[in-house]
Design a protein around this motif. Structure first.
Motif, PDB file in Angstrom:
ATOM      1  N   LEU A  31      -5.936   1.020 -13.151  1.00 52.88           N
ATOM      2  CA  LEU A  31      -4.927  -0.001 -12.904  1.00 52.88           C
ATOM      3  C   LEU A  31      -3.840   0.046 -13.957  1.00 52.88           C
TER       4      LEU A  31
ATOM      5  N   TRP B 190       0.825  -1.209   0.000  1.00 52.08           N
ATOM      6  CA  TRP B 190       0.000   0.000   0.000  1.00 52.08           C
ATOM      7  C   TRP B 190       0.860   1.261   0.000  1.00 52.08           C
TER       8      TRP B 190
ATOM      9  N   TYR C 124      -2.252   0.294  -4.628  1.00 55.63           N
ATOM     10  CA  TYR C 124      -2.091  -1.052  -4.086  1.00 55.63           C
ATOM     11  C   TYR C 124      -1.392  -1.937  -5.106  1.00 55.63           C
ATOM     12  N   GLN C 125      -0.281  -2.570  -4.692  1.00 55.03           N
ATOM     13  CA  GLN C 125       0.448  -3.498  -5.553  1.00 55.03           C
ATOM     14  C   GLN C 125      -0.216  -4.865  -5.423  1.00 55.03           C
ATOM     15  N   ALA C 126      -1.112  -5.174  -6.368  1.00 57.26           N
ATOM     16  CA  ALA C 126      -1.898  -6.403  -6.273  1.00 57.26           C
ATOM     17  C   ALA C 126      -1.082  -7.637  -6.610  1.00 57.26           C
ATOM     18  N   SER C 127      -0.106  -7.496  -7.491  1.00 59.91           N
ATOM     19  CA  SER C 127       0.759  -8.605  -7.901  1.00 59.91           C
ATOM     20  C   SER C 127       2.022  -8.006  -8.482  1.00 59.91           C
TER      21      SER C 127
ATOM     22  N   ARG D 209      -0.742  -3.044 -10.599  1.00 62.48           N
ATOM     23  CA  ARG D 209      -0.901  -2.042  -9.553  1.00 62.48           C
ATOM     24  C   ARG D 209      -2.231  -1.335  -9.759  1.00 62.48           C
TER      25      ARG D 209
END
Length: 360
Positions: free
Chosen positions: A247, A186, A219-222, A226
């Motif tokens: 995104l 985050w 937020y770095q989802a993977s 992002r």
């Protein structure tokens, strides 16, 4: 359908490049080919420096003239983990990580929209612009990044005959942005943009002074995705509150999908051409600008004028060191001009838009 067409054009290779950085993070699979091996290095103040406070990964050889033990100066801490999804910073250097450029950064561009017929009033309208900005960015401690951007944008207008607009106007902008650089998933970004926008033909009043603001959580989802979400406020003829986010998907070292509102872009690294790193891109964006203007045939008329539009562009950029040149062209659509008082609302027909520029 437009987005699908742009993606097809990109995949065929006669495609477009970014008005912002390249892929935001290293792809999680297979080692990058040799052409990407400088991803942990960047230009700072005209000199190629390591991005890393510790010794670089030996699998990533340093550029000519640098050694594997080169360390970043104390005032240039790690920024590879930081990526501004809303930045107009163009890709530079080799593909892969595109760290935020610290220190001073400049840009100049020319924009041309040919004569277009207008609706709801008589005549036609032509718009020519020169836009310039200078940005200074530095780390504050080890967990925050501060950036100040000053801009001077000039527009020259011709027409329409049905509204006595001034021959042009200027925007003087001062933008301050603070972003977090936490190592976790985050982060956040906040900015405020006071500005004075006017034709400067008469004394300034409240119509010339505007303040915009924005805030987003990232937020770095993977490793390749992002997400950002927030809102922005634009102070125009009426206050405008818009969603601010979207995104970024960077599936490999060549592609970046920056699907955001109000500005989106699909970018592809084309490769080396005459020792220049070439990117191609397609972009789509929504913008609303405003100025204090003097309606020329009404002696006492000072009012705020607002112009909104949609832009769909194809472009290319070429980078060598800290220098990046770009050229793009496309369609400007849905142009609408309205006023607080003294003049009627009118619409401008769709037309071509051309933009060239230099970042350094």
């Amino acid at each position: 359908m437009l987005l699908c067409a742009l993606v097809v054009a990109l995949s065929l290779g006669a495609d477009p490049a970014p008005v912002g950085g390249g892929p935001a993070w290293q792809p999680p699979s297979a080692p990058a080919p040799a052409e990407y091996q400088l991803r942990n290095w960047q230009w700072r103040d005209g000199e190629l420096q390591s991005d890393m406070p510790a010794d670089p990964d030996p699998a990533l050889p340093p550029p000519a003239g640098a050694t594997s033990n080169t360390r970043a100066p104390a005032h240039y801490e790690e920024t590879a983990a930081y990526y501004d999804p809303f930045s107009r910073q163009l890709a530079y250097g080799n593909a892969g990580y595109q760290p935020y450029r610290l220190g001073w950064y400049f840009a100049d561009e020319m924009v041309s929209v040919p004569t277009s017929a207008v609706r709801d009033v008589s005549g036609s309208f032509q718009d020519l612009q020169y836009n310039a900005w200078a940005r200074y960015a530095r780390l504050v401690g080890s967990r925050h990044l501060f950036a100040w951007t000053g801009a001077w944008n000039t527009s020259w207008w011709t027409g329409p005959s049905g509204v006595a607009l001034p021959p042009g106007a200027d925007q003087l902008v001062s933008d301050v942005q603070v972003s977090s650089l936490h190592s976790g998933a985050w982060n956040w970004q906040a900015g405020i943009t006071p500005q004075i926008n006017a034709d400067f033909r008469r004394s300034l009043d409240h119509n010339a002074y505007m303040v915009d603001g924005r805030f987003a959580v990232l937020y770095q989802a993977s490793p390749t995705v992002r997400v950002a979400g927030g809102c922005a406020y634009w102070n125009r003829v009426h206050g405008i509150l818009i969603p601010y986010g979207g995104l970024i998907w960077a599936p490999d070292s060549r592609w970046e999908f920056r699907m955001f509102f109000p500005q989106s872009r699909i970018s592809r690294y084309y490769g080396k051409v005459a020792d220049k790193d070439v990117w191609t891109y397609a972009s789509a964006g929504y913008q609303v600008q405003a100025w204090q203007v003097s309606i020329q045939d009404t002696p006492s008329a000072k009012t705020r004028m607002q112009m909104s539009d949609l832009q769909f562009m194809l472009g290319t950029s070429a980078s060598a060191g800290k220098w990046t040149a770009f050229a793009e062209g496309g369609l400007i659509s849905d142009r609408r001009v309205l006023f607080r008082s003294h003049a009627p609302t009118f619409n401008i027909n769709d037309n071509a838009l051309m933009r060239i520029g230099l970042l350094y």
